[in-house]
Design a protein around this motif. Sequence first.
Motif, PDB file in Angstrom:
ATOM      1  N   ALA A 242       0.804  -1.234   0.000  1.00 53.00           N
ATOM      2  CA  ALA A 242       0.000   0.000   0.000  1.00 53.00           C
ATOM      3  C   ALA A 242       0.831   1.276   0.000  1.00 53.00           C
ATOM      4  O   ALA A 242       0.302   2.338   0.302  1.00 53.00           O
ATOM      5  N   SER A 243       2.117   1.201  -0.359  1.00 54.56           N
ATOM      6  CA  SER A 243       2.901   2.451  -0.388  1.00 54.56           C
ATOM      7  C   SER A 243       2.759   3.177  -1.710  1.00 54.56           C
ATOM      8  O   SER A 243       3.146   4.347  -1.811  1.00 54.56           O
TER       9      SER A 243
ATOM     10  N   SER B 259       3.871  -2.128   3.412  1.00 54.76           N
ATOM     11  CA  SER B 259       4.608  -2.515   2.204  1.00 54.76           C
ATOM     12  C   SER B 259       6.013  -2.858   2.674  1.00 54.76           C
ATOM     13  O   SER B 259       6.305  -2.751   3.872  1.00 54.76           O
TER      14      SER B 259
ATOM     15  N   ASP C 203       8.932  -1.420   2.183  1.00 56.26           N
ATOM     16  CA  ASP C 203       9.903  -0.366   2.449  1.00 56.26           C
ATOM     17  C   ASP C 203       9.338   0.653   3.455  1.00 56.26           C
ATOM     18  O   ASP C 203       8.368   1.353   3.157  1.00 56.26           O
TER      19      ASP C 203
ATOM     20  N   ARG D 173       8.994   4.266   2.263  1.00 55.31           N
ATOM     21  CA  ARG D 173       7.883   4.501   1.319  1.00 55.31           C
ATOM     22  C   ARG D 173       6.524   4.410   2.020  1.00 55.31           C
ATOM     23  O   ARG D 173       5.576   5.090   1.642  1.00 55.31           O
TER      24      ARG D 173
ATOM     25  N   ALA E  87       6.238  -4.552   6.104  1.00 55.13           N
ATOM     26  CA  ALA E  87       6.468  -6.004   6.114  1.00 55.13           C
ATOM     27  C   ALA E  87       6.740  -6.434   4.678  1.00 55.13           C
ATOM     28  O   ALA E  87       5.997  -6.061   3.771  1.00 55.13           O
TER      29      ALA E  87
ATOM     30  N   LEU F 299       6.390  -9.022   2.026  1.00 58.45           N
ATOM     31  CA  LEU F 299       5.508 -10.182   1.840  1.00 58.45           C
ATOM     32  C   LEU F 299       6.276 -11.441   1.425  1.00 58.45           C
ATOM     33  O   LEU F 299       5.747 -12.547   1.552  1.00 58.45           O
ATOM     34  N   SER F 300       7.497 -11.280   0.926  1.00 59.34           N
ATOM     35  CA  SER F 300       8.267 -12.471   0.546  1.00 59.34           C
ATOM     36  C   SER F 300       8.954 -13.110   1.760  1.00 59.34           C
ATOM     37  O   SER F 300       9.575 -14.156   1.637  1.00 59.34           O
TER      38      SER F 300
ATOM     39  N   ASN G 293      -3.544  -6.900  -1.006  1.00 60.65           N
ATOM     40  CA  ASN G 293      -2.937  -6.536  -2.283  1.00 60.65           C
ATOM     41  C   ASN G 293      -1.510  -7.067  -2.285  1.00 60.65           C
ATOM     42  O   ASN G 293      -0.914  -7.280  -1.225  1.00 60.65           O
ATOM     43  N   THR G 294      -0.966  -7.305  -3.451  1.00 65.24           N
ATOM     44  CA  THR G 294       0.419  -7.789  -3.559  1.00 65.24           C
ATOM     45  C   THR G 294       1.113  -7.015  -4.676  1.00 65.24           C
ATOM     46  O   THR G 294       0.443  -6.403  -5.505  1.00 65.24           O
TER      47      THR G 294
ATOM     48  N   LEU H 293       5.229 -14.702  -3.433  1.00 65.67           N
ATOM     49  CA  LEU H 293       4.813 -13.294  -3.337  1.00 65.67           C
ATOM     50  C   LEU H 293       3.303 -13.113  -3.474  1.00 65.67           C
ATOM     51  O   LEU H 293       2.721 -12.237  -2.839  1.00 65.67           O
TER      52      LEU H 293
ATOM     53  N   PRO I 268      -8.869  -5.646 -10.789  1.00 70.95           N
ATOM     54  CA  PRO I 268      -8.655  -4.407 -11.536  1.00 70.95           C
ATOM     55  C   PRO I 268      -8.263  -4.720 -12.972  1.00 70.95           C
ATOM     56  O   PRO I 268      -7.560  -5.700 -13.244  1.00 70.95           O
TER      57      PRO I 268
ATOM     58  N   THR J 283      -4.662  -0.030 -15.021  1.00 79.67           N
ATOM     59  CA  THR J 283      -4.765   1.101 -14.087  1.00 79.67           C
ATOM     60  C   THR J 283      -3.459   1.902 -14.143  1.00 79.67           C
ATOM     61  O   THR J 283      -2.376   1.313 -14.179  1.00 79.67           O
TER      62      THR J 283
HETATM   63  N1  LIG Z   1      -1.809  -1.425 -12.497  1.00 78.60           N
HETATM   64  C1  LIG Z   1      -2.538  -2.267 -13.206  1.00 78.60           C
HETATM   65  O1  LIG Z   1      -2.884  -2.027 -14.372  1.00 78.60           O
HETATM   66  C2  LIG Z   1      -3.009  -3.556 -12.577  1.00 78.60           C
HETATM   67  C3  LIG Z   1      -4.040  -4.271 -13.195  1.00 78.60           C
HETATM   68  C4  LIG Z   1      -4.461  -5.478 -12.630  1.00 78.60           C
HETATM   69  C5  LIG Z   1      -3.847  -5.951 -11.488  1.00 78.60           C
HETATM   70  N2  LIG Z   1      -2.839  -5.229 -10.928  1.00 78.60           N
HETATM   71  C6  LIG Z   1      -2.196  -5.794  -9.758  1.00 78.60           C
HETATM   72  O2  LIG Z   1      -2.472  -4.969  -8.627  1.00 78.60           O
HETATM   73  C7  LIG Z   1      -1.357  -5.021  -7.732  1.00 78.60           C
HETATM   74  C8  LIG Z   1      -0.881  -3.608  -7.440  1.00 78.60           C
HETATM   75  O3  LIG Z   1      -0.471  -3.040  -8.663  1.00 78.60           O
HETATM   76  P1  LIG Z   1       0.017  -1.524  -8.796  1.00 78.60           P
HETATM   77  O4  LIG Z   1      -0.071  -1.224 -10.235  1.00 78.60           O
HETATM   78  O5  LIG Z   1      -0.650  -0.678  -7.805  1.00 78.60           O
HETATM   79  O6  LIG Z   1       1.565  -1.703  -8.414  1.00 78.60           O
HETATM   80  P2  LIG Z   1       2.661  -0.676  -7.874  1.00 78.60           P
HETATM   81  O7  LIG Z   1       2.233   0.729  -8.113  1.00 78.60           O
HETATM   82  O8  LIG Z   1       3.949  -1.153  -8.422  1.00 78.60           O
HETATM   83  O9  LIG Z   1       2.636  -0.930  -6.290  1.00 78.60           O
HETATM   84  C9  LIG Z   1       3.079  -2.156  -5.794  1.00 78.60           C
HETATM   85  C10 LIG Z   1       3.116  -2.096  -4.276  1.00 78.60           C
HETATM   86  O10 LIG Z   1       3.666  -3.329  -3.809  1.00 78.60           O
HETATM   87  C11 LIG Z   1       4.635  -3.056  -2.795  1.00 78.60           C
HETATM   88  N3  LIG Z   1       5.594  -4.151  -2.737  1.00 78.60           N
HETATM   89  C12 LIG Z   1       6.503  -4.516  -3.689  1.00 78.60           C
HETATM   90  N4  LIG Z   1       7.183  -5.599  -3.276  1.00 78.60           N
HETATM   91  C13 LIG Z   1       6.704  -5.913  -2.037  1.00 78.60           C
HETATM   92  C14 LIG Z   1       7.009  -6.920  -1.088  1.00 78.60           C
HETATM   93  N5  LIG Z   1       7.952  -7.847  -1.327  1.00 78.60           N
HETATM   94  N6  LIG Z   1       6.335  -6.934   0.090  1.00 78.60           N
HETATM   95  C15 LIG Z   1       5.388  -6.005   0.356  1.00 78.60           C
HETATM   96  N7  LIG Z   1       5.048  -5.027  -0.513  1.00 78.60           N
HETATM   97  C16 LIG Z   1       5.699  -4.987  -1.693  1.00 78.60           C
HETATM   98  C17 LIG Z   1       5.240  -1.741  -3.250  1.00 78.60           C
HETATM   99  O11 LIG Z   1       5.807  -1.034  -2.183  1.00 78.60           O
HETATM  100  P3  LIG Z   1       7.339  -1.074  -1.702  1.00 78.60           P
HETATM  101  O12 LIG Z   1       8.179  -0.967  -2.910  1.00 78.60           O
HETATM  102  O13 LIG Z   1       7.376   0.082  -0.755  1.00 78.60           O
HETATM  103  O14 LIG Z   1       7.465  -2.385  -1.000  1.00 78.60           O
HETATM  104  C18 LIG Z   1       3.994  -0.995  -3.727  1.00 78.60           C
HETATM  105  O15 LIG Z   1       3.354  -0.376  -2.627  1.00 78.60           O
HETATM  106  C19 LIG Z   1      -0.298  -5.903  -8.407  1.00 78.60           C
HETATM  107  O16 LIG Z   1      -0.426  -7.204  -7.943  1.00 78.60           O
HETATM  108  C20 LIG Z   1      -0.680  -5.837  -9.865  1.00 78.60           C
HETATM  109  O17 LIG Z   1      -0.230  -6.948 -10.593  1.00 78.60           O
HETATM  110  C21 LIG Z   1      -2.424  -4.046 -11.432  1.00 78.60           C
END
Ligand SMILES: NC(=O)c1ccc[n+]([C@@H]2O[C@H](COP(=O)([O-])OP(=O)(O)OC[C@H]3O[C@@H](n4cnc5c(N)ncnc54)[C@H](OP(=O)(O)O)[C@@H]3O)[C@@H](O)[C@H]2O)c1
Length: 262
Positions: free
Chosen positions: A15-16, A38, A40, A43, A63, A65-66, A91-92, A114, A186, A189
């Motif tokens: 959620a960052s 999240s 970091d 963040r 935390a 998630l891995s 969310n992941t 993950l 979703p 996005t």
């Molecule tokens: N955007 C789209 O079009 C879309 C469409 C369908 C589904 N989704 C899915 O929705 C989810 C969120 O997508 P998003 O586009 O919002 O991604 P994003 O902007 O890249 O955000 C991902 C989030 O995951 C956190 N994160 C990364 N590695 C992590 C870990 N090991 N442990 C905990 N947190 C972690 C990141 O924060 P830190 O780096 O601070 O850890 C960040 O807050 C993903 O699963 C994506 O596949 C996205």
Amino acid sequence: MDLELKDKVALVTAASKGIGRAVAHRLAAEAATVAVSSRDAGRVDAAIAEAGPVAGALSAHPADLSDPAATEALVPAVVAAHGRLDIAVLNTPGPRIAAFLDTTAQDWADAYDLLVRPVIQLARDAARQMVDQGGGSIVFLTSTWVRQPMAGGVLSAAMRSAVSATAKQMALELAPRGVRVNQLMPGATGTGRMESILSSKAKANGTSRDEELAKVVENIPLGRWAEPEEIADAVTFLVSPRSAFVTGSALAVDGGAIRSTF
Ligand SMILES: NC(=O)c1ccc[n+]([C@@H]2O[C@H](COP(=O)([O-])OP(=O)(O)OC[C@H]3O[C@@H](n4cnc5c(N)ncnc54)[C@H](OP(=O)(O)O)[C@@H]3O)[C@@H](O)[C@H]2O)c1
């Protein structure tokens, strides 16, 4: 419409940034107390500061998630800090985008670690807490790729299908205990992840980011991608008491991209 979220305690993971951050901010705007997680810590703090006037409703629970130990500690830490847990939005991060023939055994193991293992752990911990309290609401954030395959999306589709089946099973078993369980899928996005996917495709195809975006958008009947806040609005409804008769559902928020009737 009052979503009746005042004083509810929510956990939002990953959620960052992006969709997760928008959900955390939206729940805080509805006067919920929101534990933001999240990987970091810096963040997470930034995401809290970016909530502006409602930042005081957000608390930091970093935390990775891995990391199984960090994941196991998360729900107990939120309950210790806030006394209860009413809402979990699980969310992941997204997995590697790769054609099936290019995936390795390690890719599949990493994607499981993950996208599946931590989410099941958190869902079980959250549901146990909610059963003890007499109720709660869980939403899994997955992807339209569960329903409509997209080239390069096999790791996402396969892992999230396991989560989808778990959500449905949980909804059945937990309904008599007052816990609702739903899934939100979703579509495309506008987030940092989406921008990096467009950049990689542009590099691989010798095109521009805008040309790659046009290819994504041409498959969306509404003719654009979602803003993260639009996904957050739908999640907020799904976790709120205003959707009290909704459980076991899979809601697509995708501008009409999924073509199948069911
Ligand atoms: N955007 C789209 O079009 C879309 C469409 C369908 C589904 N989704 C899915 O929705 C989810 C969120 O997508 P998003 O586009 O919002 O991604 P994003 O902007 O890249 O955000 C991902 C989030 O995951 C956190 N994160 C990364 N590695 C992590 C870990 N090991 N442990 C905990 N947190 C972690 C990141 O924060 P830190 O780096 O601070 O850890 C960040 O807050 C993903 O699963 C994506 O596949 C996205």
